[in-house]
Design a protein around this motif. Sequence first.
Motif, PDB file in Angstrom:
ATOM      1  N   GLN A 193       0.816  -1.222   0.000  1.00 60.39           N
ATOM      2  CA  GLN A 193       0.000   0.000   0.000  1.00 60.39           C
ATOM      3  C   GLN A 193       0.852   1.276   0.000  1.00 60.39           C
ATOM      4  O   GLN A 193       0.480   2.287   0.591  1.00 60.39           O
ATOM      5  N   ILE A 194       2.027   1.204  -0.645  1.00 61.01           N
ATOM      6  CA  ILE A 194       2.887   2.395  -0.727  1.00 61.01           C
ATOM      7  C   ILE A 194       2.467   3.220  -1.932  1.00 61.01           C
ATOM      8  O   ILE A 194       2.368   2.710  -3.052  1.00 61.01           O
ATOM      9  N   LYS A 195       2.218   4.491  -1.677  1.00 60.57           N
ATOM     10  CA  LYS A 195       1.646   5.352  -2.721  1.00 60.57           C
ATOM     11  C   LYS A 195       2.695   5.873  -3.694  1.00 60.57           C
ATOM     12  O   LYS A 195       3.851   6.073  -3.340  1.00 60.57           O
ATOM     13  N   THR A 196       2.210   6.137  -4.890  1.00 59.13           N
ATOM     14  CA  THR A 196       2.981   6.817  -5.923  1.00 59.13           C
ATOM     15  C   THR A 196       2.124   7.965  -6.439  1.00 59.13           C
ATOM     16  O   THR A 196       0.925   7.792  -6.652  1.00 59.13           O
ATOM     17  N   HIS A 197       2.728   9.139  -6.607  1.00 53.37           N
ATOM     18  CA  HIS A 197       2.033  10.284  -7.207  1.00 53.37           C
ATOM     19  C   HIS A 197       2.756  10.659  -8.502  1.00 53.37           C
ATOM     20  O   HIS A 197       3.909  10.283  -8.718  1.00 53.37           O
ATOM     21  N   ALA A 198       2.086  11.420  -9.347  1.00 55.92           N
ATOM     22  CA  ALA A 198       2.725  11.899 -10.576  1.00 55.92           C
ATOM     23  C   ALA A 198       2.000  13.151 -11.072  1.00 55.92           C
ATOM     24  O   ALA A 198       0.835  13.377 -10.753  1.00 55.92           O
ATOM     25  N   THR A 199       2.733  13.954 -11.840  1.00 56.99           N
ATOM     26  CA  THR A 199       2.113  15.069 -12.568  1.00 56.99           C
ATOM     27  C   THR A 199       2.339  14.818 -14.056  1.00 56.99           C
ATOM     28  O   THR A 199       3.338  14.201 -14.437  1.00 56.99           O
ATOM     29  N   THR A 200       1.411  15.275 -14.875  1.00 56.46           N
ATOM     30  CA  THR A 200       1.563  15.076 -16.321  1.00 56.46           C
ATOM     31  C   THR A 200       0.826  16.157 -17.106  1.00 56.46           C
ATOM     32  O   THR A 200      -0.182  16.689 -16.640  1.00 56.46           O
ATOM     33  N   ASN A 201       1.343  16.446 -18.297  1.00 51.17           N
ATOM     34  CA  ASN A 201       0.649  17.340 -19.237  1.00 51.17           C
ATOM     35  C   ASN A 201      -0.204  16.535 -20.213  1.00 51.17           C
ATOM     36  O   ASN A 201      -0.923  17.111 -21.024  1.00 51.17           O
ATOM     37  N   LEU A 202      -0.085  15.209 -20.178  1.00 53.75           N
ATOM     38  CA  LEU A 202      -0.731  14.357 -21.172  1.00 53.75           C
ATOM     39  C   LEU A 202      -2.097  13.873 -20.708  1.00 53.75           C
ATOM     40  O   LEU A 202      -2.373  13.801 -19.516  1.00 53.75           O
ATOM     41  N   ASN A 203      -2.935  13.496 -21.674  1.00 54.46           N
ATOM     42  CA  ASN A 203      -4.232  12.909 -21.317  1.00 54.46           C
ATOM     43  C   ASN A 203      -4.103  11.380 -21.294  1.00 54.46           C
ATOM     44  O   ASN A 203      -3.056  10.821 -21.634  1.00 54.46           O
ATOM     45  N   ALA A 204      -5.176  10.707 -20.910  1.00 54.72           N
ATOM     46  CA  ALA A 204      -5.153   9.246 -20.735  1.00 54.72           C
ATOM     47  C   ALA A 204      -4.752   8.526 -22.021  1.00 54.72           C
ATOM     48  O   ALA A 204      -3.965   7.568 -22.001  1.00 54.72           O
ATOM     49  N   GLN A 205      -5.295   8.989 -23.148  1.00 55.26           N
ATOM     50  CA  GLN A 205      -4.996   8.362 -24.442  1.00 55.26           C
ATOM     51  C   GLN A 205      -3.508   8.493 -24.781  1.00 55.26           C
ATOM     52  O   GLN A 205      -2.869   7.528 -25.227  1.00 55.26           O
ATOM     53  N   GLU A 206      -2.950   9.670 -24.553  1.00 54.26           N
ATOM     54  CA  GLU A 206      -1.528   9.903 -24.847  1.00 54.26           C
ATOM     55  C   GLU A 206      -0.634   9.045 -23.948  1.00 54.26           C
ATOM     56  O   GLU A 206       0.388   8.517 -24.396  1.00 54.26           O
ATOM     57  N   LEU A 207      -1.037   8.914 -22.671  1.00 57.36           N
ATOM     58  CA  LEU A 207      -0.255   8.077 -21.739  1.00 57.36           C
ATOM     59  C   LEU A 207      -0.276   6.615 -22.179  1.00 57.36           C
ATOM     60  O   LEU A 207       0.736   5.923 -22.118  1.00 57.36           O
ATOM     61  N   GLU A 208      -1.449   6.170 -22.654  1.00 59.07           N
ATOM     62  CA  GLU A 208      -1.568   4.777 -23.109  1.00 59.07           C
ATOM     63  C   GLU A 208      -0.701   4.531 -24.341  1.00 59.07           C
ATOM     64  O   GLU A 208      -0.041   3.495 -24.455  1.00 59.07           O
ATOM     65  N   GLU A 209      -0.681   5.507 -25.266  1.00 59.07           N
ATOM     66  CA  GLU A 209       0.145   5.375 -26.470  1.00 59.07           C
ATOM     67  C   GLU A 209       1.629   5.291 -26.110  1.00 59.07           C
ATOM     68  O   GLU A 209       2.408   4.589 -26.740  1.00 59.07           O
TER      69      GLU A 209
END
Length: 218
Positions: free
Chosen positions: A174-190
């Motif tokens: 249960q150790i958390k990970t955070h992130a920031t991104t400029n991309l949308n879900a579709q771009e992250l998947e690609e």
Amino acid sequence: MMNPSKIKEGGVEYSIGKFNGKTMSYDFDRILIYLNAKGKLLFGKHFKICEEDYSILWKLTNYFIRDPENCAKHNIDPDKGLLLSGPVGCGKTSFMKLLKYIVPHRKPYVVMPCRNIVFGFNHIGHKIIEDYGNTQSFCFDDLGVEPMGRHYGKDCNVMGEILISRHELFLKAQIKTHATTNLNAQELEELYGIRVRSRMRQLFNLVAFDVNARDKRK
């Protein structure tokens, strides 16, 4: 015993709510006062939280203080990490660097630019992936715009591999990970593939700035 309602910064004591010895009730207006003051200390005297960001800050604050009612209202699971998305310069990194200070009684996470992690991989190889798969909490900054890793002539999607490791860590401990991104879900998947994207859904709550949020660096 630590009183989580009182935080000292530069000789000034800020109250962010009331603590009765057992439970803490937070005050959003007081939290804003504290965050503006702390932001000036961290980022310089021109730092200011804009009124247009109050709504997203309200969501993020409820996540960090683990307010069950308001988290449920915004479909946020306080046991998962945060994926904070939004346009360039809207304040994602600043907020993630800042908000951990309202809960000084909790173990802090380290904010780390993804490009720096990839540069580390290019120098020392797969040990970097092991290093970020450890029990420390991280916020991976600017996820998705880092270059492809390359070590001894072999390419590696470094952050994709690290996210798989972090997912395993989340399931086990249960150790958390955070992130920031400029991309949308579709771009992250690609970029990372469907396998990583499905793990990201388990790892993160998605909290997004308005797509038209202005660039505060200008």
